[in-house]
Motif scaffolding. Structure first.
Motif, PDB file in Angstrom:
ATOM      1  N   ALA A   1       0.821  -1.210   0.000  1.00 39.55           N
ATOM      2  CA  ALA A   1       0.000   0.000   0.000  1.00 39.55           C
ATOM      3  C   ALA A   1       0.858   1.264   0.000  1.00 39.55           C
ATOM      4  N   LEU A   2       2.013   1.235   0.670  1.00 36.82           N
ATOM      5  CA  LEU A   2       2.885   2.406   0.678  1.00 36.82           C
ATOM      6  C   LEU A   2       3.507   2.632  -0.698  1.00 36.82           C
ATOM      7  N   VAL A   3       3.839   1.549  -1.367  1.00 38.48           N
ATOM      8  CA  VAL A   3       4.382   1.662  -2.721  1.00 38.48           C
ATOM      9  C   VAL A   3       3.305   2.193  -3.665  1.00 38.48           C
ATOM     10  N   ASP A   4       2.079   1.669  -3.510  1.00 35.10           N
ATOM     11  CA  ASP A   4       0.970   2.138  -4.337  1.00 35.10           C
ATOM     12  C   ASP A   4       0.676   3.608  -4.097  1.00 35.10           C
ATOM     13  N   LEU A   5       0.834   4.059  -2.853  1.00 33.93           N
ATOM     14  CA  LEU A   5       0.586   5.464  -2.534  1.00 33.93           C
ATOM     15  C   LEU A   5       1.544   6.375  -3.305  1.00 33.93           C
ATOM     16  N   ALA A   6       2.803   5.983  -3.391  1.00 32.82           N
ATOM     17  CA  ALA A   6       3.773   6.777  -4.131  1.00 32.82           C
ATOM     18  C   ALA A   6       3.392   6.862  -5.607  1.00 32.82           C
ATOM     19  N   GLU A   7       2.919   5.746  -6.165  1.00 39.24           N
ATOM     20  CA  GLU A   7       2.486   5.742  -7.562  1.00 39.24           C
ATOM     21  C   GLU A   7       1.253   6.628  -7.729  1.00 39.24           C
ATOM     22  N   LEU A   8       0.342   6.567  -6.777  1.00 35.58           N
ATOM     23  CA  LEU A   8      -0.868   7.378  -6.823  1.00 35.58           C
ATOM     24  C   LEU A   8      -0.515   8.861  -6.814  1.00 35.58           C
ATOM     25  N   GLU A   9       0.400   9.253  -5.937  1.00 28.66           N
ATOM     26  CA  GLU A   9       0.825  10.657  -5.874  1.00 28.66           C
ATOM     27  C   GLU A   9       1.519  11.086  -7.162  1.00 28.66           C
ATOM     28  N   HIS A  10       2.287  10.181  -7.738  1.00 23.98           N
ATOM     29  CA  HIS A  10       3.008  10.498  -8.970  1.00 23.98           C
ATOM     30  C   HIS A  10       2.053  10.902 -10.091  1.00 23.98           C
ATOM     31  N   HIS A  11       0.899  10.258 -10.153  1.00 25.29           N
ATOM     32  CA  HIS A  11      -0.050  10.511 -11.226  1.00 25.29           C
ATOM     33  C   HIS A  11      -1.117  11.539 -10.841  1.00 25.29           C
ATOM     34  N   ALA A  12      -1.056  12.074  -9.640  1.00 25.21           N
ATOM     35  CA  ALA A  12      -2.092  12.998  -9.162  1.00 25.21           C
ATOM     36  C   ALA A  12      -2.040  14.330  -9.893  1.00 25.21           C
ATOM     37  N   THR A  13      -3.202  14.927 -10.074  1.00 24.60           N
ATOM     38  CA  THR A  13      -3.274  16.285 -10.619  1.00 24.60           C
ATOM     39  C   THR A  13      -3.357  17.313  -9.497  1.00 24.60           C
ATOM     40  N   GLY A  14      -3.676  16.867  -8.288  1.00 22.37           N
ATOM     41  CA  GLY A  14      -3.751  17.741  -7.125  1.00 22.37           C
ATOM     42  C   GLY A  14      -3.739  16.901  -5.870  1.00 22.37           C
ATOM     43  N   LEU A  15      -3.251  17.464  -4.766  1.00 23.99           N
ATOM     44  CA  LEU A  15      -3.178  16.753  -3.493  1.00 23.99           C
ATOM     45  C   LEU A  15      -3.683  17.662  -2.385  1.00 23.99           C
ATOM     46  N   ARG A  16      -4.616  17.145  -1.575  1.00 25.63           N
ATOM     47  CA  ARG A  16      -5.145  17.898  -0.435  1.00 25.63           C
ATOM     48  C   ARG A  16      -5.049  16.996   0.784  1.00 25.63           C
ATOM     49  N   VAL A  17      -4.472  17.494   1.877  1.00 27.23           N
ATOM     50  CA  VAL A  17      -4.298  16.672   3.066  1.00 27.23           C
ATOM     51  C   VAL A  17      -4.829  17.400   4.289  1.00 27.23           C
ATOM     52  N   ALA A  18      -5.254  16.618   5.277  1.00 26.21           N
ATOM     53  CA  ALA A  18      -5.740  17.169   6.537  1.00 26.21           C
ATOM     54  C   ALA A  18      -5.214  16.303   7.670  1.00 26.21           C
ATOM     55  N   LEU A  19      -4.544  16.927   8.641  1.00 24.76           N
ATOM     56  CA  LEU A  19      -3.942  16.179   9.734  1.00 24.76           C
ATOM     57  C   LEU A  19      -4.174  16.878  11.065  1.00 24.76           C
ATOM     58  N   ALA A  20      -4.385  16.065  12.104  1.00 30.17           N
ATOM     59  CA  ALA A  20      -4.621  16.620  13.428  1.00 30.17           C
ATOM     60  C   ALA A  20      -3.404  16.476  14.339  1.00 30.17           C
ATOM     61  N   MET A  21      -2.667  15.364  14.203  1.00 35.69           N
ATOM     62  CA  MET A  21      -1.579  15.089  15.146  1.00 35.69           C
ATOM     63  C   MET A  21      -0.204  14.988  14.498  1.00 35.69           C
ATOM     64  N   HIS A  22      -0.133  15.050  13.192  1.00 38.95           N
ATOM     65  CA  HIS A  22       1.154  14.888  12.515  1.00 38.95           C
ATOM     66  C   HIS A  22       1.342  15.933  11.419  1.00 38.95           C
ATOM     67  N   ILE A  23       2.589  16.226  11.139  1.00 36.29           N
ATOM     68  CA  ILE A  23       2.947  17.060   9.995  1.00 36.29           C
ATOM     69  C   ILE A  23       2.746  16.223   8.736  1.00 36.29           C
ATOM     70  N   PRO A  24       2.224  16.798   7.661  1.00 40.33           N
ATOM     71  CA  PRO A  24       2.045  16.021   6.428  1.00 40.33           C
ATOM     72  C   PRO A  24       3.349  15.372   5.971  1.00 40.33           C
ATOM     73  N   ALA A  25       3.267  14.131   5.512  1.00 40.54           N
ATOM     74  CA  ALA A  25       4.464  13.371   5.135  1.00 40.54           C
ATOM     75  C   ALA A  25       5.299  14.085   4.087  1.00 40.54           C
ATOM     76  N   LEU A  26       4.649  14.730   3.117  1.00 39.17           N
ATOM     77  CA  LEU A  26       5.393  15.385   2.052  1.00 39.17           C
ATOM     78  C   LEU A  26       6.034  16.689   2.490  1.00 39.17           C
ATOM     79  N   LEU A  27       5.745  17.118   3.717  1.00 41.31           N
ATOM     80  CA  LEU A  27       6.324  18.366   4.234  1.00 41.31           C
ATOM     81  C   LEU A  27       7.257  18.120   5.414  1.00 41.31           C
ATOM     82  N   GLN A  28       7.578  16.878   5.697  1.00 45.64           N
ATOM     83  CA  GLN A  28       8.424  16.550   6.841  1.00 45.64           C
ATOM     84  C   GLN A  28       9.909  16.674   6.505  1.00 45.64           C
ATOM     85  N   THR A  29      10.689  17.077   7.495  1.00 42.66           N
ATOM     86  CA  THR A  29      12.139  17.036   7.349  1.00 42.66           C
ATOM     87  C   THR A  29      12.611  15.602   7.572  1.00 42.66           C
ATOM     88  N   THR A  30      13.837  15.337   7.160  1.00 44.21           N
ATOM     89  CA  THR A  30      14.408  14.003   7.361  1.00 44.21           C
ATOM     90  C   THR A  30      14.492  13.668   8.841  1.00 44.21           C
TER      91      THR A  30
END
Length: 284
Positions: A98-127
């Motif tokens: 599922a994590l591999v599929d998520l990367a493929e899904l994001e690759h083909h996305a035309t837009g991404l919208r995220v909502a989080l309560a307890m964590h920083i969005p994965a694509l905006l995290q530092t190493t």
């Protein structure tokens, strides 16, 4: 072409959308097979993503099912062929599918919208922030597992920096900004990175403060991935066992779009959100 033994999320989605077209046309699998001139087994394999398709075959199926939505047909045709050999495939043996599929899904996305309560969005995290998160997972991961997850996450972030990058909108609750994963230095660096990412022309970061009148969500984090047409949108839900749940039914998509709209209505605007994050960082 030989059957696909382990179809990706994208291949399964193509099959599912063709099944929806068949059902809307009122065809059984037997009737569809007769219209298409194939056996029932082939139709079943197509609808489970296990049979590679050509764009011509998709067009023929859409015609047989009386689909006249040209944009949808074009979008489905673009999903045909064998598995894309993207960078994510190197993780197929190391991470949950599922994590591999998520990367493929994001690759083909035309837009991404995220909502989080307890964590920083994965694509905006530092190493450093991401590493601290992975070290806190229960049960603990082994070091090589952490490194696989970490490099996979960092490579996912490349989608925001590529040419023709998708628009990315993140709604983050104040509680996520105050979580001190990795200690004060890491937390401060993460807030600084959020501010820097918010300067990208395709990235929007908005904050819902504790003082907001209401919070229209259960607190579960989710990503809304926009496809080439609205019918191909996908909702990705985080789960406690570390995998990803994917939703694509029309009613489910409508529900999460409404949740996002409500969350946007109670979030600070981008300028106020930036000031809010800067103040938090100064107070650390």
């Amino acid at each position: 072409m030989p059957p696909v033994t382990n179809p990706t999320l994208r291949q399964r989605r193509l099959g599912a959308e063709l099944r929806k077209l068949r059902e809307r046309a009122g065809f059984t699998v037997t009737q569809a097979a007769a219209h298409l001139g194939v056996n029932q087994g082939r139709v079943s394999m197509i609808e489970t993503g296990r049979s590679p398709l050509s764009a011509d075959r998709v067009a023929a199926m859409a015609s047989a099912y009386d689909c006249v939505d040209e944009r949808l047909i074009a979008a489905l045709s673009a999903m045909t062929g064998r598995r894309t050999r993207g960078w994510w495939e190197e993780y197929r043996e190391h991470l949950p599918a599922a994590l591999v599929d998520l990367a493929e899904l994001e690759h083909h996305a035309t837009g991404l919208r995220v909502a989080l309560a307890m964590h920083i969005p994965a694509l905006l995290q530092t190493t450093d922030h991401a590493r601290a998160l992975f070290r806190a997972v229960v049960p603990p991961m082994r070091q090589h597992e952490i490194e696989h997850r970490l490099t996979h996450r960092i490579k996912r972030q490349g989608v925001l920096h590529r040419e023709c990058a998708p628009q990315y909108s993140a709604i983050v609750h104040e509680s996520a900004l105050r979580m001190g994963f990795g200690g004060p230095e890491v937390a401060s660096g993460q807030l600084k990175h959020l501010l820097e990412m918010g300067e990208l022309p395709n990235v929007t970061v908005r904050v819902i403060p504790f003082g907001a009148a209401y919070y229209p969500s259960t607190g579960q984090s989710f990503d809304y991935v926009e496809g080439a047409v609205p019918q191909l949108d996908t909702v990705q839900l985080d789960t406690h066992h570390g995998g990803c749940g994917f939703l694509d039914a029309e009613a489910q998509l409508a529900k999460y779009r409404a949740v996002l709209e409500h969350m946007e209505s109670c979030a600070l605007d981008t300028t106020a959100s930036r000031d809010f994050i800067e103040n938090l960082r100064r107070d650390m």
